[in-house]
Design a protein around this motif. Structure first.
Motif, PDB file in Angstrom:
ATOM      1  N   ASP A 217     -43.193 -26.630 -58.143  1.00  0.00           N
ATOM      2  CA  ASP A 217     -42.399 -25.779 -57.571  1.00  0.00           C
ATOM      3  C   ASP A 217     -41.954 -25.602 -56.184  1.00  0.00           C
ATOM      4  O   ASP A 217     -41.440 -25.010 -54.837  1.00  0.00           O
ATOM      5  CB  ASP A 217     -41.903 -24.243 -57.826  1.00  0.00           C
ATOM      6  CG  ASP A 217     -41.540 -23.952 -59.461  1.00  0.00           C
ATOM      7  OD1 ASP A 217     -40.591 -24.774 -59.431  1.00  0.00           O
ATOM      8  OD2 ASP A 217     -42.288 -23.000 -60.438  1.00  0.00           O
ATOM      9  N   LEU A 218     -43.391 -26.009 -55.290  1.00  0.00           N
ATOM     10  CA  LEU A 218     -43.592 -26.182 -54.021  1.00  0.00           C
ATOM     11  C   LEU A 218     -42.655 -26.870 -53.023  1.00  0.00           C
ATOM     12  O   LEU A 218     -42.190 -26.310 -52.409  1.00  0.00           O
ATOM     13  CB  LEU A 218     -45.183 -25.986 -53.662  1.00  0.00           C
ATOM     14  CG  LEU A 218     -46.164 -25.069 -54.238  1.00  0.00           C
ATOM     15  CD1 LEU A 218     -47.333 -25.656 -54.259  1.00  0.00           C
ATOM     16  CD2 LEU A 218     -45.907 -23.956 -53.998  1.00  0.00           C
ATOM     17  N   ARG A 219     -42.110 -27.437 -54.063  1.00  0.00           N
ATOM     18  CA  ARG A 219     -40.967 -28.814 -53.297  1.00  0.00           C
ATOM     19  C   ARG A 219     -39.966 -28.453 -53.366  1.00  0.00           C
ATOM     20  O   ARG A 219     -38.545 -28.936 -52.705  1.00  0.00           O
ATOM     21  CB  ARG A 219     -41.486 -30.296 -53.975  1.00  0.00           C
ATOM     22  CG  ARG A 219     -42.162 -31.054 -53.730  1.00  0.00           C
ATOM     23  CD  ARG A 219     -41.999 -32.550 -54.251  1.00  0.00           C
ATOM     24  NE  ARG A 219     -43.575 -32.946 -54.333  1.00  0.00           N
ATOM     25  CZ  ARG A 219     -44.116 -33.225 -53.139  1.00  0.00           C
ATOM     26  NH1 ARG A 219     -43.639 -33.357 -52.158  1.00  0.00           N
ATOM     27  NH2 ARG A 219     -45.609 -33.901 -53.518  1.00  0.00           N
ATOM     28  N   ARG A 220     -39.342 -27.080 -54.060  1.00  0.00           N
ATOM     29  CA  ARG A 220     -38.207 -26.184 -53.779  1.00  0.00           C
ATOM     30  C   ARG A 220     -37.898 -25.226 -52.902  1.00  0.00           C
ATOM     31  O   ARG A 220     -37.122 -23.830 -52.694  1.00  0.00           O
ATOM     32  CB  ARG A 220     -38.049 -26.492 -55.802  1.00  0.00           C
ATOM     33  CG  ARG A 220     -37.726 -27.406 -56.095  1.00  0.00           C
ATOM     34  CD  ARG A 220     -37.175 -26.733 -58.167  1.00  0.00           C
ATOM     35  NE  ARG A 220     -36.683 -25.697 -57.844  1.00  0.00           N
ATOM     36  CZ  ARG A 220     -36.482 -25.039 -59.045  1.00  0.00           C
ATOM     37  NH1 ARG A 220     -37.691 -25.451 -59.652  1.00  0.00           N
ATOM     38  NH2 ARG A 220     -36.023 -23.879 -58.992  1.00  0.00           N
ATOM     39  N   VAL A 221     -40.044 -24.652 -52.504  1.00  0.00           N
ATOM     40  CA  VAL A 221     -39.353 -23.623 -51.480  1.00  0.00           C
ATOM     41  C   VAL A 221     -39.340 -23.973 -50.309  1.00  0.00           C
ATOM     42  O   VAL A 221     -40.325 -24.703 -49.388  1.00  0.00           O
ATOM     43  CB  VAL A 221     -40.973 -22.910 -51.726  1.00  0.00           C
ATOM     44  CG1 VAL A 221     -40.972 -21.476 -51.038  1.00  0.00           C
ATOM     45  CG2 VAL A 221     -40.745 -22.083 -53.185  1.00  0.00           C
ATOM     46  N   TYR A 222     -38.240 -23.504 -49.922  1.00  0.00           N
ATOM     47  CA  TYR A 222     -37.515 -24.211 -48.137  1.00  0.00           C
ATOM     48  C   TYR A 222     -37.735 -23.278 -47.088  1.00  0.00           C
ATOM     49  O   TYR A 222     -37.698 -21.561 -47.965  1.00  0.00           O
ATOM     50  CB  TYR A 222     -36.269 -24.838 -48.198  1.00  0.00           C
ATOM     51  CG  TYR A 222     -36.309 -25.727 -48.356  1.00  0.00           C
ATOM     52  CD1 TYR A 222     -36.131 -27.038 -47.685  1.00  0.00           C
ATOM     53  CD2 TYR A 222     -35.746 -26.924 -49.331  1.00  0.00           C
ATOM     54  CE1 TYR A 222     -36.195 -28.079 -47.631  1.00  0.00           C
ATOM     55  CE2 TYR A 222     -35.608 -27.500 -50.277  1.00  0.00           C
ATOM     56  CZ  TYR A 222     -35.970 -28.851 -49.175  1.00  0.00           C
ATOM     57  OH  TYR A 222     -35.666 -29.918 -49.698  1.00  0.00           O
TER      58      TYR A 222
END
Length: 101
Positions: free
Chosen positions: A23-28
């Motif tokens: 999920d860290l790649r989906r938090v902008y």
């Protein structure tokens, strides 16, 4: 049901599930650029340690959550732990939707 604690009011909502490493790649986050020329949209994974530290402290302070991030290198597991700490204190972390396969 969790009753949110925000400077602009309270309201009831379902708790957010814990984040995972994926999920860290989906938090902008919109952060100032390192070279000082404007802002840029980056994921939590792409952020520098300084950018992440400044953002997470500001986010926690906005919502009244006490948070002292570690000094030095902040690895992905530590970033995940800090974000889940905020979630457990009622801070909503928004994700972009998963891409359709």
């Amino acid at each position: 049901m969790y009753s949110g604690r925000f400077p602009y009011g309270r309201y009831d909502r379902a708790p957010q599930p814990d984040l995972t490493l994926e999920d860290l790649r989906r938090v902008y986050v919109l952060v100032p650029r390192e070279d000082g020329r404007g802002d840029e949209n980056v994921t939590v994974v792409e952020m520098t340690d300084r950018q992440f530290r400044e953002w997470i402290v500001a986010k926690a302070a906005l919502h009244g959550v006490p948070l002292i991030p570690p000094l030095g290198r902040i690895g992905l597991e530590t970033r995940l732990r800090l974000l889940n700490y905020l979630i457990h204190h009622g801070v909503r972390i928004y994700l972009v939707p998963k891409p359709e396969a």
